[in-house]
Design a protein around this motif. Structure first.
Motif, PDB file in Angstrom:
ATOM      1  N   ILE A   1       0.832  -1.206   0.000  1.00  0.00           N
ATOM      2  CA  ILE A   1       0.000   0.000   0.000  1.00  0.00           C
ATOM      3  C   ILE A   1       0.869   1.260   0.000  1.00  0.00           C
ATOM      4  CG2 ILE A   1      -1.620   1.356   1.376  1.00  0.00           C
ATOM      5  CD1 ILE A   1      -2.781  -1.375   2.334  1.00  0.00           C
ATOM      6  N   LEU A   2       1.879   1.288   0.860  1.00  0.00           N
ATOM      7  CA  LEU A   2       2.691   2.493   1.036  1.00  0.00           C
ATOM      8  C   LEU A   2       3.584   2.805  -0.159  1.00  0.00           C
ATOM      9  CD1 LEU A   2       3.907   2.229   4.742  1.00  0.00           C
ATOM     10  CD2 LEU A   2       2.355   3.923   3.781  1.00  0.00           C
ATOM     11  N   LEU A   3       4.220   1.792  -0.712  1.00  0.00           N
ATOM     12  CA  LEU A   3       5.229   2.033  -1.743  1.00  0.00           C
ATOM     13  C   LEU A   3       4.652   2.735  -2.975  1.00  0.00           C
ATOM     14  CD1 LEU A   3       8.202   1.781  -2.216  1.00  0.00           C
ATOM     15  CD2 LEU A   3       7.833  -0.470  -3.189  1.00  0.00           C
ATOM     16  N   PRO A   4       3.539   2.284  -3.550  1.00  0.00           N
ATOM     17  CA  PRO A   4       3.006   3.022  -4.705  1.00  0.00           C
ATOM     18  C   PRO A   4       2.616   4.469  -4.378  1.00  0.00           C
ATOM     19  CG  PRO A   4       2.002   0.852  -4.585  1.00  0.00           C
ATOM     20  CD  PRO A   4       2.800   1.045  -3.334  1.00  0.00           C
ATOM     21  N   GLN A   5       2.086   4.690  -3.179  1.00  0.00           N
ATOM     22  CA  GLN A   5       1.727   6.054  -2.783  1.00  0.00           C
ATOM     23  C   GLN A   5       2.964   6.936  -2.690  1.00  0.00           C
ATOM     24  OE1 GLN A   5      -0.336   5.529   0.926  1.00  0.00           O
ATOM     25  NE2 GLN A   5      -2.235   4.830  -0.054  1.00  0.00           N
ATOM     26  N   MET A   6       4.019   6.409  -2.097  1.00  0.00           N
ATOM     27  CA  MET A   6       5.252   7.182  -1.959  1.00  0.00           C
ATOM     28  C   MET A   6       5.922   7.418  -3.307  1.00  0.00           C
ATOM     29  SD  MET A   6       6.985   5.768   1.488  1.00  0.00           S
ATOM     30  CE  MET A   6       6.371   6.250   3.072  1.00  0.00           C
ATOM     31  N   MET A   7       5.857   6.413  -4.166  1.00  0.00           N
ATOM     32  CA  MET A   7       6.437   6.564  -5.501  1.00  0.00           C
ATOM     33  C   MET A   7       5.707   7.663  -6.271  1.00  0.00           C
ATOM     34  SD  MET A   7       7.054   2.561  -6.467  1.00  0.00           S
ATOM     35  CE  MET A   7       7.136   2.868  -8.210  1.00  0.00           C
ATOM     36  N   LYS A   8       4.396   7.682  -6.171  1.00  0.00           N
ATOM     37  CA  LYS A   8       3.607   8.704  -6.862  1.00  0.00           C
ATOM     38  C   LYS A   8       3.933  10.094  -6.323  1.00  0.00           C
ATOM     39  CE  LYS A   8      -1.116   9.913  -8.091  1.00  0.00           C
ATOM     40  NZ  LYS A   8      -2.534   9.590  -7.936  1.00  0.00           N
ATOM     41  N   ALA A   9       4.029  10.223  -5.007  1.00  0.00           N
ATOM     42  CA  ALA A   9       4.328  11.513  -4.392  1.00  0.00           C
ATOM     43  C   ALA A   9       5.732  11.993  -4.735  1.00  0.00           C
ATOM     44  CB  ALA A   9       4.157  11.421  -2.885  1.00  0.00           C
ATOM     45  N   ALA A  10       6.679  11.057  -4.899  1.00  0.00           N
ATOM     46  CA  ALA A  10       8.068  11.429  -5.189  1.00  0.00           C
ATOM     47  C   ALA A  10       8.321  11.628  -6.678  1.00  0.00           C
ATOM     48  CB  ALA A  10       9.013  10.366  -4.647  1.00  0.00           C
ATOM     49  N   GLY A  11       7.346  11.272  -7.503  1.00  0.00           N
ATOM     50  CA  GLY A  11       7.514  11.440  -8.949  1.00  0.00           C
ATOM     51  C   GLY A  11       8.316  10.326  -9.599  1.00  0.00           C
ATOM     52  N   VAL A  12       8.265   9.141  -9.028  1.00  0.00           N
ATOM     53  CA  VAL A  12       8.966   7.989  -9.597  1.00  0.00           C
ATOM     54  C   VAL A  12       8.064   7.398 -10.680  1.00  0.00           C
ATOM     55  CG1 VAL A  12       9.978   5.740  -9.129  1.00  0.00           C
ATOM     56  CG2 VAL A  12      10.128   7.541  -7.422  1.00  0.00           C
ATOM     57  N   THR A  13       8.479   7.569 -11.940  1.00  0.00           N
ATOM     58  CA  THR A  13       7.684   7.078 -13.065  1.00  0.00           C
ATOM     59  C   THR A  13       8.545   6.255 -14.006  1.00  0.00           C
ATOM     60  OG1 THR A  13       8.179   9.029 -14.389  1.00  0.00           O
ATOM     61  CG2 THR A  13       6.204   9.130 -12.995  1.00  0.00           C
ATOM     62  N   GLU A  14       7.882   5.555 -14.912  1.00  0.00           N
ATOM     63  CA  GLU A  14       8.605   4.792 -15.922  1.00  0.00           C
ATOM     64  C   GLU A  14       9.330   5.735 -16.887  1.00  0.00           C
ATOM     65  OE1 GLU A  14       9.164   1.457 -16.233  1.00  0.00           O
ATOM     66  OE2 GLU A  14       8.209   1.330 -14.269  1.00  0.00           O
ATOM     67  N   GLU A  15       8.756   6.910 -17.087  1.00  0.00           N
ATOM     68  CA  GLU A  15       9.404   7.908 -17.951  1.00  0.00           C
ATOM     69  C   GLU A  15      10.727   8.353 -17.341  1.00  0.00           C
ATOM     70  OE1 GLU A  15       8.478  12.432 -19.188  1.00  0.00           O
ATOM     71  OE2 GLU A  15       6.830  11.011 -19.519  1.00  0.00           O
ATOM     72  N   LEU A  16      10.733   8.600 -16.044  1.00  0.00           N
ATOM     73  CA  LEU A  16      11.971   8.969 -15.355  1.00  0.00           C
ATOM     74  C   LEU A  16      12.982   7.836 -15.438  1.00  0.00           C
ATOM     75  CD1 LEU A  16      13.586  10.922 -13.549  1.00  0.00           C
ATOM     76  CD2 LEU A  16      12.515   9.815 -11.579  1.00  0.00           C
TER      77      LEU A  16
ATOM     78  N   ALA B   1      13.302   5.694 -17.800  1.00  0.00           N
ATOM     79  CA  ALA B   1      13.851   5.629 -19.157  1.00  0.00           C
ATOM     80  C   ALA B   1      14.854   6.744 -19.424  1.00  0.00           C
ATOM     81  CB  ALA B   1      12.715   5.703 -20.174  1.00  0.00           C
ATOM     82  N   HIS B   2      14.634   7.927 -18.832  1.00  0.00           N
ATOM     83  CA  HIS B   2      15.501   9.073 -19.130  1.00  0.00           C
ATOM     84  C   HIS B   2      16.670   9.225 -18.167  1.00  0.00           C
ATOM     85  CE1 HIS B   2      13.025  10.574 -22.347  1.00  0.00           C
ATOM     86  NE2 HIS B   2      11.949  10.424 -21.578  1.00  0.00           N
ATOM     87  N   ASP B   3      16.467   8.960 -16.895  1.00  0.00           N
ATOM     88  CA  ASP B   3      17.528   9.162 -15.902  1.00  0.00           C
ATOM     89  C   ASP B   3      17.472   8.017 -14.885  1.00  0.00           C
ATOM     90  OD1 ASP B   3      19.491  10.095 -14.257  1.00  0.00           O
ATOM     91  OD2 ASP B   3      18.478  11.982 -13.737  1.00  0.00           O
ATOM     92  N   GLN B   4      18.152   6.943 -15.203  1.00  0.00           N
ATOM     93  CA  GLN B   4      18.083   5.744 -14.368  1.00  0.00           C
ATOM     94  C   GLN B   4      18.657   5.961 -12.975  1.00  0.00           C
ATOM     95  OE1 GLN B   4      19.917   2.566 -16.545  1.00  0.00           O
ATOM     96  NE2 GLN B   4      18.191   2.375 -17.963  1.00  0.00           N
ATOM     97  N   MET B   5      19.701   6.717 -12.858  1.00  0.00           N
ATOM     98  CA  MET B   5      20.304   6.932 -11.535  1.00  0.00           C
ATOM     99  C   MET B   5      19.371   7.725 -10.617  1.00  0.00           C
ATOM    100  SD  MET B   5      22.978   5.227 -11.473  1.00  0.00           S
ATOM    101  CE  MET B   5      23.702   5.746  -9.944  1.00  0.00           C
ATOM    102  N   ALA B   6      18.692   8.716 -11.162  1.00  0.00           N
ATOM    103  CA  ALA B   6      17.733   9.468 -10.351  1.00  0.00           C
ATOM    104  C   ALA B   6      16.576   8.557  -9.942  1.00  0.00           C
ATOM    105  CB  ALA B   6      17.212  10.671 -11.129  1.00  0.00           C
ATOM    106  N   TRP B   7      16.128   7.712 -10.867  1.00  0.00           N
ATOM    107  CA  TRP B   7      15.033   6.786 -10.574  1.00  0.00           C
ATOM    108  C   TRP B   7      15.432   5.828  -9.453  1.00  0.00           C
ATOM    109  CZ3 TRP B   7      14.331   1.508 -10.655  1.00  0.00           C
ATOM    110  CH2 TRP B   7      13.017   1.057 -10.556  1.00  0.00           C
ATOM    111  N   VAL B   8      16.643   5.267  -9.534  1.00  0.00           N
ATOM    112  CA  VAL B   8      17.126   4.340  -8.504  1.00  0.00           C
ATOM    113  C   VAL B   8      17.225   5.050  -7.158  1.00  0.00           C
ATOM    114  CG1 VAL B   8      19.141   3.003  -7.734  1.00  0.00           C
ATOM    115  CG2 VAL B   8      18.339   2.785 -10.077  1.00  0.00           C
TER     116      VAL B   8
END
Length: 119
Positions: free
Chosen positions: A74-89, A91-98
């Motif tokens: 439950i928590l992880l998807p909510q936190m990912m959404k709030a932090a802006g962790v997307t598949e687009e990110l 694809a463009h900046d893997q280190m920032a995504w990690v």
């Protein structure tokens, strides 16, 4: 209730007792179940003894593991959404995504440990 029998050894009568098999010591209950077990054994030995003697320790630890996994789901998807962790990110900046992903996981685990494990 079974009848207790005795065997005479010298001048003493010793009860014929048969012990249950030793419980398996290295049972893995999952990451959070094992953390909870360690916490109870070290910091709340009376509660741990009660759980073991009642035979509810295994179910308690498995329940903690299931609850922690549900909370993480439950928590992880909510936190990912709030932090802006997307598949687009990703694809463009893997280190920032990690970095963001690791941060979200660490924060979610911190909440789970405080709410479920170390209480």
């Amino acid at each position: 209730m079974a009848e207790l029998t005795y065997k005479k050894v010298g001048d003493y009568y010793i009860p014929d007792l048969i012990l249950d098999e030793e419980p398996e010591q290295d049972v893995f209950y999952g990451k959070y179940g094992d953390l909870r077990r360690s916490y109870l054994q070290e910091h709340k030995p009376r509660l741990w003894t009660v759980l073991v003697n009642n035979g509810t320790a295994v179910e308690h630890l498995k329940g903690i593991e299931r609850a922690a996994e549900r909370r993480m789901d439950i928590l992880l998807p909510q936190m990912m959404k709030a932090a802006g962790v997307t598949e687009e990110l990703k694809a463009h900046d893997q280190m920032a995504w990690v970095g963001l992903m690791n941060n979200c996981i660490a924060r979610a685990e911190e909440i789970i440990l405080a709410d479920l494990i170390y209480v």
